[in-house]
Design a protein around this motif. Structure first.
Motif, PDB file in Angstrom:
ATOM      1  N   VAL A 179     -12.617 -18.403 -16.635  1.00  0.00           N
ATOM      2  CA  VAL A 179     -12.174 -18.982 -15.371  1.00  0.00           C
ATOM      3  C   VAL A 179     -10.762 -18.488 -15.110  1.00  0.00           C
ATOM      4  N   HIS A 180     -10.558 -17.809 -13.996  1.00  0.00           N
ATOM      5  CA  HIS A 180      -9.260 -17.248 -13.626  1.00  0.00           C
ATOM      6  C   HIS A 180      -8.706 -16.363 -14.741  1.00  0.00           C
ATOM      7  N   GLY A 181      -9.566 -15.586 -15.385  1.00  0.00           N
ATOM      8  CA  GLY A 181      -9.154 -14.642 -16.402  1.00  0.00           C
ATOM      9  C   GLY A 181      -8.974 -15.211 -17.798  1.00  0.00           C
ATOM     10  N   VAL A 182      -9.131 -16.518 -17.964  1.00  0.00           N
ATOM     11  CA  VAL A 182      -8.938 -17.159 -19.264  1.00  0.00           C
ATOM     12  C   VAL A 182     -10.290 -17.572 -19.826  1.00  0.00           C
ATOM     13  N   LEU A 183     -10.583 -17.162 -21.052  1.00  0.00           N
ATOM     14  CA  LEU A 183     -11.838 -17.506 -21.704  1.00  0.00           C
ATOM     15  C   LEU A 183     -11.651 -18.816 -22.458  1.00  0.00           C
ATOM     16  N   ARG A 184     -12.465 -19.822 -22.116  1.00  0.00           N
ATOM     17  CA  ARG A 184     -12.339 -21.123 -22.777  1.00  0.00           C
ATOM     18  C   ARG A 184     -13.716 -21.634 -23.173  1.00  0.00           C
ATOM     19  N   GLU A 185     -13.738 -22.467 -24.219  1.00  0.00           N
ATOM     20  CA  GLU A 185     -15.002 -22.967 -24.749  1.00  0.00           C
ATOM     21  C   GLU A 185     -15.531 -24.105 -23.880  1.00  0.00           C
ATOM     22  N   LEU A 186     -16.826 -24.046 -23.567  1.00  0.00           N
ATOM     23  CA  LEU A 186     -17.487 -25.102 -22.814  1.00  0.00           C
ATOM     24  C   LEU A 186     -18.184 -26.060 -23.764  1.00  0.00           C
ATOM     25  N   ASP A 219     -17.645 -25.267 -12.926  1.00  0.00           N
ATOM     26  CA  ASP A 219     -16.263 -24.834 -13.151  1.00  0.00           C
ATOM     27  C   ASP A 219     -15.921 -23.537 -12.435  1.00  0.00           C
ATOM     28  N   GLU A 220     -16.871 -22.944 -11.730  1.00  0.00           N
ATOM     29  CA  GLU A 220     -16.727 -21.697 -10.984  1.00  0.00           C
ATOM     30  C   GLU A 220     -16.180 -20.549 -11.831  1.00  0.00           C
ATOM     31  N   PRO A 221     -16.877 -20.209 -12.921  1.00  0.00           N
ATOM     32  CA  PRO A 221     -16.411 -19.101 -13.767  1.00  0.00           C
ATOM     33  C   PRO A 221     -16.815 -17.747 -13.199  1.00  0.00           C
ATOM     34  N   SER A 222     -16.131 -16.699 -13.661  1.00  0.00           N
ATOM     35  CA  SER A 222     -16.564 -15.350 -13.312  1.00  0.00           C
ATOM     36  C   SER A 222     -17.566 -14.847 -14.348  1.00  0.00           C
ATOM     37  N   ASP A 223     -17.462 -15.322 -15.585  1.00  0.00           N
ATOM     38  CA  ASP A 223     -18.373 -14.938 -16.660  1.00  0.00           C
ATOM     39  C   ASP A 223     -18.736 -16.160 -17.490  1.00  0.00           C
TER      40      ASP A 223
END
Length: 129
Positions: A35-42, A15-19
């Motif tokens: 991802v793109h500044g939005v924190l979402r659950e994997l 998903d190419e996350p930054s964190d």
């Protein structure tokens, strides 16, 4: 544990996350991506596997697996397919266990080509201003 951590990293890096954050909760270990500044659950991991997942990441990052009371920092590299990924790992003690944050994710390999003037998608007149 090795397969579970590898699975988490493969799914996350796709998903190419930054964190990537592993956050212990009362009933589960949440794996979340920025991802793109939005924190979402994997995904979420059962609490009985929490200690093993965190220990595996600490081993990869060459951290002290016995130390759970103080924050620790480390780093490691992993090859996922044709891509090599460099990860910085930080642990932080919390009420429900250790939180693990992985950031500064850098990719090297086929999928990490740097943009040049010719492959940015800009028109030729714009590129040379």
């Amino acid at each position: 544990m090795v397969q579970l951590v590898s699975s988490i990293l493969q799914r996350a890096v796709g998903d190419e996350p930054s964190d990537i954050h592993l956050e212990p909760q009362a009933q589960e270990l949440e794996v979340r991506l920025r991802v793109h500044g939005v924190l979402r659950e994997l995904m979420s991991v059962p609490p009985k596997l929490q200690a093993g997942v965190i220990a595996r990441l600490k081993i990869l990052a060459n951290l002290d697996i016995a130390e759970r009371r103080i924050p620790q920092d480390g780093r490691f590299s992993v090859r996922l397919g044709a891509t090599r990924v460099d990860l910085r790992v930080a642990t932080l003690p919390t009420v429900f266990g250790e939180e693990v944050g992985k950031s500064s994710i850098r990719r090297t390999g086929r999928s990490s080509r740097l943009k040049t003037r010719s492959n940015t998608g800009c028109r030729a007149q714009t590129r040379y201003r």
